[in-house]
Write a protein that holds these residues in place. Structure first.
Motif, PDB file in Angstrom:
ATOM      1  N   TYR A 180       0.073   4.628  -1.770  1.00 20.51           N
ATOM      2  CA  TYR A 180      -0.926   5.523  -1.170  1.00 20.51           C
ATOM      3  C   TYR A 180      -0.250   6.580  -0.297  1.00 20.51           C
ATOM      4  O   TYR A 180      -0.872   7.586   0.041  1.00 20.51           O
ATOM      5  CB  TYR A 180      -1.929   4.729  -0.329  1.00 20.51           C
ATOM      6  N   ALA A 228      -6.798  -0.745   1.828  1.00 23.93           N
ATOM      7  CA  ALA A 228      -5.759   0.047   2.492  1.00 23.93           C
ATOM      8  C   ALA A 228      -6.317   0.732   3.736  1.00 23.93           C
ATOM      9  O   ALA A 228      -5.655   0.785   4.783  1.00 23.93           O
ATOM     10  CB  ALA A 228      -5.184   1.080   1.523  1.00 23.93           C
ATOM     11  N   ASP A 234       0.833  -1.209   0.000  1.00 26.32           N
ATOM     12  CA  ASP A 234       0.000   0.000   0.000  1.00 26.32           C
ATOM     13  C   ASP A 234       0.868   1.261   0.000  1.00 26.32           C
ATOM     14  O   ASP A 234       0.389   2.357   0.276  1.00 26.32           O
ATOM     15  CB  ASP A 234      -0.945   0.008   1.201  1.00 26.32           C
ATOM     16  N   GLN A 286      -0.323  -3.391  -5.434  1.00 26.26           N
ATOM     17  CA  GLN A 286      -1.000  -2.467  -4.521  1.00 26.26           C
ATOM     18  C   GLN A 286      -2.451  -2.890  -4.302  1.00 26.26           C
ATOM     19  O   GLN A 286      -3.167  -3.207  -5.254  1.00 26.26           O
ATOM     20  CB  GLN A 286      -0.950  -1.040  -5.067  1.00 26.26           C
ATOM     21  N   VAL A 293      -5.122   7.081   3.215  1.00 30.28           N
ATOM     22  CA  VAL A 293      -5.256   5.938   4.123  1.00 30.28           C
ATOM     23  C   VAL A 293      -5.788   6.327   5.498  1.00 30.28           C
ATOM     24  O   VAL A 293      -5.966   5.461   6.358  1.00 30.28           O
ATOM     25  CB  VAL A 293      -3.899   5.203   4.285  1.00 30.28           C
TER      26      VAL A 293
END
Length: 477
Positions: A140, A193, A137, A187, A458
């Motif tokens: 992000y 996420a 992740d 991802q 996130v």
């Protein structure tokens, strides 16, 4: 579309070749006449039948080109997209190979969802398990260029080494780009996420309740390490002769009667059975449960398919490894004991000071109008997302964690620095949501280096507000 074009072009080329061959063969006599003596076509023939044939072929060829070129052009977009897709797939495949080759999962966990890496704490000299972040992740939080920077140069004062050539690592630029392609490919979705972030916040909150127990366990382990160093010479005297004897037995494995034909002579199997039992009886903890029973009538006593010779070879190697560890500890006993005792004193002081703990009620009273739930959530958000960089020692575990906001890779947040750096909440929220950009100013006199990740993708707006309120409050030193 591209397959149709290829077939049409191939058929046209074959037809044209056949026409040329037929034209060349037509009119040849059995007797060769030198070209300079052969009568050529008359003007009537040249200007009628031959010219008509040439013009007809030209019309056919022109028609073929008029049709095939547009058809080829119509398939060009799909063809280029296909090439790009194939190139991307190959790049991702090679990137995955790089991730496996350089064992990224050994620190960042299977699937790169986060893990731990072995590291020696600079303050205490104790080997710790450093929290390695998730990489599935990471886009992000960071841009592709920023992720490449971390791969290129690593992160000093952490287990993360430099992987790029510019940082004296093993990867060239093409390999770095392929690794980045693979990371981009794995991802997770933003919903996942956000869910992972929520789980990390809850883990951080729970970890605060368990911190005292974790530190107590660290103290127990350090005490056991000291005991190991103190008794190493005595234990070595018991283990080393057994290891040496076991090696001699294995070297003579094929000498003598071997009823089950497993590569171990019957007498060797009996002797190794006794040797492994003797090794376990030394009381050395790593050899607990070490005894093996080799049956001269069974070529695979363990029943796992390896065979007795493989089992015996592995057992002797393990025994020699134990003897080598004890020998190193014995040879360096004084220095290792001094270091281990210093580490124990460090841990005991950490348990006494409890710098890793929070007075949640005090935070609630000072910043959140007595709302303990809000204070707990704010601290959880900080611990899960900010403490890695802004609290010294956080990634090494509670025993090595200094006071919240003490600074480390990122600046300290004490003495109202957030309020000085950002004159209002909105500018601070924008910075935390988007992160820093190299050379771009932020707040008051701040200059971005690209190190600060963005958390807007996130963290919810509510969590951003909570952590900002906590950072701008009065409970940080």
């Amino acid at each position: 579309m591209s397959s149709i074009v290829i077939v049409v072009v191939a058929l046209g080329a074959l037809a044209w070749l056949a026409l040329l061959v037929a034209t060349g063969l037509r009119g040849r006599s059995s007797e060769e006449i030198p070209p300079n003596l052969e009568l050529f076509k008359t003007d009537d023939e040249l200007e009628t039948s031959r010219l008509d044939r040439v013009l007809a072929v030209s019309v056919i060829l022109a028609g073929f080109l008029a049709i095939s070129l547009p058809v080829y052009w119509l398939g060009e977009v799909d063809r280029q997209e296909g090439f790009e897709h194939e190139f991307e797939e190959l790049a991702i495949e090679r990137g995955e190979h790089h991730v496996d080759e350089f064992a990224c999962a050994s620190c960042h966990g299977a699937g790169l969802v986060g893990g731990v890496a072995s590291y020696v704490d600079a303050r205490s000299g104790i080997q710790v398990s450093w929290l390695a972040p998730a990489l599935n992740d990471i886009y992000y939080r960071y841009s592709r260029d920023e992720v490449k920077f971390w791969l290129q140069y690593g992160r000093a004062n952490s287990p993360m080494p430099a992987w790029g050539e510019l940082g004296n690592g093993p990867m060239n630029d093409a390999q770095l780009e392929e690794t980045l392609d693979y990371l981009e490919h794995i991802q997770i979705g933003q919903a996942d996420a956000l869910a992972a972030t929520e789980a990390q916040i809850q883990l951080a909150i729970n970890a605060l309740d368990q911190a005292d127990g974790v530190v107590a366990t660290s103290i127990e382990n350090q005490a056991e390490l000291i005991e190991f160093y103190e008794t190493a010479p005595e234990v070595l005297a018991r283990v080393a002769p057994v290891a040496e004897a076991a090696r001699q037995l294995l070297d003579a494995a094929g000498e003598g009667i071997d009823v089950d034909e497993d590569g171990l002579a019957d007498r060797v199997e009996a002797a190794l059975t006794a040797a492994t039992a003797q090794a376990e009886a030394t009381g050395y903890a790593p050899l607990a449960g070490f005894a093996k029973t080799f049956d001269p009538r069974n070529p695979d006593t363990g029943g796992v398919g390896d065979g007795d010779l493989v089992t015996a070879t592995a057992a002797v190697a393990r025994l020699e490894e134990a003897a080598l560890t004890l020998q190193i500890a014995t040879d360096n006993q004084e220095r290792l004991l001094e270091q281990a005792e210093f580490g124990l004193a460090f841990l005991e002081q950490a348990a006494e000071e409890r710098l890793y703990s929070f007075d949640i009620q005090a935070v609630a009273d000072a910043t959140f109008d007595g709302d303990v739930a809000k204070a707990t959530r704010a601290i959880g958000v900080y611990q899960a997302n900010c403490a890695r960089c802004h609290t010294s020692g956080y990634s090494e575990g509670p025993a090595f964690t200094q006071e919240a906001g003490s600074g480390g890779f990122g600046p300290a947040l004490w003495e109202g620095r957030p309020n000085v750096q950002f004159l209002d909440v909105e500018s601070m929220k924008e910075f935390i949501a988007n992160g820093s950009e190299i050379g771009k100013g932020y707040g008051v006199n701040g200059i971005g280096r690209g190190y600060m990740p963005g958390f807007g993708a996130v963290l919810t707006g509510e969590d951003l507000d909570l952590v900002i309120e906590y950072l701008r409050g009065e409970t940080l030193r």
